[in-house]
Every structure is written in structure tokens, then in C-alpha cells.
Design an enzyme around this catalytic site. Sequence first.
Site, PDB file in Angstrom:
ATOM      1  CE  LYS A  11      39.903  72.202 -56.732  1.00  0.00           C
ATOM      2  NZ  LYS A  11      38.927  71.504 -57.588  1.00  0.00           N
ATOM      3  CG  PHE A  59      36.465  62.882 -61.698  1.00  0.00           C
ATOM      4  CD1 PHE A  59      37.086  63.316 -60.535  1.00  0.00           C
ATOM      5  CD2 PHE A  59      35.132  62.488 -61.635  1.00  0.00           C
ATOM      6  CE1 PHE A  59      36.404  63.357 -59.325  1.00  0.00           C
ATOM      7  CE2 PHE A  59      34.432  62.527 -60.430  1.00  0.00           C
ATOM      8  CZ  PHE A  59      35.075  62.961 -59.274  1.00  0.00           C
ATOM      9  NE  ARG A  87      29.528  72.860 -51.124  1.00  0.00           N
ATOM     10  CZ  ARG A  87      30.490  72.298 -51.846  1.00  0.00           C
ATOM     11  NH1 ARG A  87      31.749  72.317 -51.433  1.00  0.00           N
ATOM     12  NH2 ARG A  87      30.213  71.707 -52.990  1.00  0.00           N
ATOM     13  NE  ARG A 104      34.642  75.574 -57.925  1.00  0.00           N
ATOM     14  CZ  ARG A 104      34.119  74.722 -57.068  1.00  0.00           C
ATOM     15  NH1 ARG A 104      32.807  74.665 -56.889  1.00  0.00           N
ATOM     16  NH2 ARG A 104      34.901  73.906 -56.383  1.00  0.00           N
ATOM     17  CG  ASN A 114      36.765  73.390 -59.916  1.00  0.00           C
ATOM     18  OD1 ASN A 114      37.816  73.289 -59.288  1.00  0.00           O
ATOM     19  ND2 ASN A 114      35.717  72.625 -59.673  1.00  0.00           N
ATOM     20  CG  HIS A 117      38.418  71.274 -52.057  1.00  0.00           C
ATOM     21  ND1 HIS A 117      37.712  70.168 -52.451  1.00  0.00           N
ATOM     22  CD2 HIS A 117      38.489  71.220 -50.696  1.00  0.00           C
ATOM     23  CE1 HIS A 117      37.384  69.464 -51.368  1.00  0.00           C
ATOM     24  NE2 HIS A 117      37.849  70.091 -50.292  1.00  0.00           N
TER      25      HIS A 117
END
Length: 141
Positions: A11, A59, A87, A104, A114, A117
Site C-alpha cells: 500500500k 470506512f 496472510r 504489519r 497497514n 493487502h
Amino acid sequence: MAIERTLSIIKPDAVAKNVIGQIYSRFEGAGLKIVASRMAHLSRGDAEKFYAVHAARPFFKDLVDFMISGPVMIQVLEGEGAILKNRDLMGATDPKKAEKGTIRADFADSIDANAVHGSDAAETAAVEIAFFFPEMNVYSR
């Protein structure tokens, strides 16, 4: 365990921190291959389409605004159990709750910014990969 593909996005916050290479090293160190990759600055329309599943959530606007705030790195990861493996590497959505040593925990600032993704299931991965990469642009190796 089966060979899977999953979509990963680094991100804008992590791209701005110049930690793309460190994150890629973690993918590769965990046995995941990067079989497609590109940098993009998402348009509002693309971000809204990609995150459409969250459109009714409070959000949503902030998520879209964040995702268009700067460039992102989008990649397809391939390997045994790639979805779960990615993950696990990412850690909990909230970096304050993420285990030490996860992406993270190490690179994210907040639940909103964070760092990464990752697809959450095989069905989601297929849709997300197709969104960013036509099949001819993903290469097994």
C-alpha cells in the site's frame, strides 16, 4: 498442500517508506514466487471497484482515499499454500495486534495505513488477480 496464487498489494504508506524490497524478501524467504508485478497509482474508480465489497462499510471512503494517495506495488505470489502463507506474513489487520516480525508489525502505522493487502481465499484471489493482471501477464516459473 496445493500450489496457489494470491494477490498482494504493498500500500501507499509502505511504498512511501521505501520498504518494497524488504517486503519482497519476506515473500521469497517464505518460499513464495513473484509471478507478476507492477507499480500503479490507482484511480478513484479502480479503487472503488476493487474494494466494492466494502462499499456499504463506514470506512469505505477513507480506504479509497488512502489507496489513491500514492503509488502501490501490486504482485501475484505463487507457492504451496500461498494464500495462508501470505496472510501469516502480513499479520493482523491492526498492526498493534500483529505478531512481532510480521510485515504489519514491522512496517505499518495504523489499522488504516497497514502496509499490505492480501487475498483472503482462493475465490477472492482469482477475482483480485484478474482485476489487475490479464492471464497473459502472469508467468509460472
